[in-house]
Design a protein around this motif. Sequence first.
Motif, short mmCIF file in Angstrom:
data_model
loop_
_atom_site.label_atom_id
_atom_site.label_comp_id
_atom_site.label_asym_id
_atom_site.label_seq_id
_atom_site.Cartn_x
_atom_site.Cartn_y
_atom_site.Cartn_z
N MET A 1 2.54 -8.12 48.19
CA MET A 1 3.48 -9.08 48.07
C MET A 1 4.90 -8.73 47.26
N SER A 2 5.97 -9.64 47.34
CA SER A 2 7.27 -9.07 46.87
C SER A 2 7.29 -9.57 45.19
N SER A 3 8.31 -9.34 44.88
CA SER A 3 8.61 -9.86 43.19
C SER A 3 9.39 -11.15 43.32
N ASP A 4 9.37 -11.97 44.31
CA ASP A 4 9.96 -13.14 44.47
C ASP A 4 9.06 -14.23 44.55
N PRO A 5 8.76 -14.93 43.35
CA PRO A 5 7.47 -15.71 43.65
C PRO A 5 7.84 -17.16 44.32
N MET A 210 3.33 -10.35 38.20
CA MET A 210 2.01 -10.88 38.79
C MET A 210 2.15 -10.86 40.14
N HIS A 211 3.30 -11.13 40.82
CA HIS A 211 3.60 -11.67 41.97
C HIS A 211 3.48 -10.37 42.91
N ALA A 212 4.39 -9.28 42.34
CA ALA A 212 4.61 -7.84 42.61
C ALA A 212 3.50 -6.93 42.90
N ASP A 213 2.37 -7.20 41.82
CA ASP A 213 1.09 -6.52 42.10
C ASP A 213 0.10 -7.03 41.43
N ASN A 252 -5.67 -17.71 39.79
CA ASN A 252 -5.43 -18.58 40.87
C ASN A 252 -4.56 -18.10 41.83
N TRP A 253 -3.52 -17.38 41.67
CA TRP A 253 -2.56 -16.69 42.44
C TRP A 253 -3.30 -15.67 43.35
N ARG A 254 -4.46 -15.00 42.82
CA ARG A 254 -5.07 -14.08 43.56
C ARG A 254 -5.99 -14.87 44.78
N MET A 255 -6.59 -15.95 44.30
CA MET A 255 -7.39 -16.55 45.32
C MET A 255 -6.36 -17.16 46.37
#
Length: 314
Positions: A1-5, A210-213, A252-255
């Motif tokens: 994913m990117s670092s742009d949530p 969290m979104h980037a990695d 939750n984001w991972r799921m």
Amino acid sequence: MSSDPLSDALAVADARGVFSGGFTAGGAWAIRLRGRDRLKVNVVARGGCLLVTEGGAEPVALAEGDVVVSDGRRSYVLCSEPGLTPVDPADVDVDPATRMAALGAGDEVMCVSGHIDLSRDTGDLLRRALPELIHVRGAAAEAPVLRWLTAQLTAEMAGGRAGSVFARDHLAQLMFVQVLRACLGEADGLPAGWLRALADERLAPALRLMHADPAHRWQLAELARAAAMSRTTFAVRFRAAAGVPPLTYLQNWRMSLAARALRQGSAPVAALARSVGYTSESAFSNAFKRTIGVGPRCYREAATGTLPEPVGEG
């Protein structure tokens, strides 16, 4: 994913903008609208009207250039004045070429409509982050871009050029992005969720990490350092904005990422588990079931109509 949530959430929710038509109106008129399993978008391209929601709230005056997004849970009425009996869109004749209807007598009002399809957003990632009704006024910072997009949309409606359906749907999606950007500037009106957390400049760096990695084993101390706060201050502030503790948000984001991968691909569950930070497939499957409600293989079968992955193949 990117670092742009924001981009990440739109992609993971598979949110798709669709132009659905619109109407011109004059005199006395009223129409009832509802988004159902999607966000309903209305743009006042010309003139002005009133928006009346269920529950007896005061009517909202809409002016030329205003954009309204409803979360689809309740119907609302666009009208020339309160108290009129609204028509249902199914009972209105629509021009098949332009997908525009005519209401009342005259055309001093023009409203362009679209929706954001959320049928693939199984976790309600977008819907839960948004208020019931978003009103972006024509004087907002995002208004010039929205006016340009509206002008392009109406031109595509009238022109009937090759590729117009594709162009209209993508213009509708770009309009939604601008609306979300406007929401980020008025975080006080947002419910607790990822969008409100993103609007908090102190919390945004931790969200971007969290979104980037997402597979990284983030610790509360690492995320607090990124936000330049103590662990306690960060945890309290994050929960108040996002509605959940930081590490719960991460799970939750991972799921959500895993659910999208299951809908769109055929990678083994074991590989998906590793991609979101789980070394144990069973631990991942248990976490997925707790969050989504069903195990990953059953989820994939329901989402794609395929046979479940044999357990022996990971």
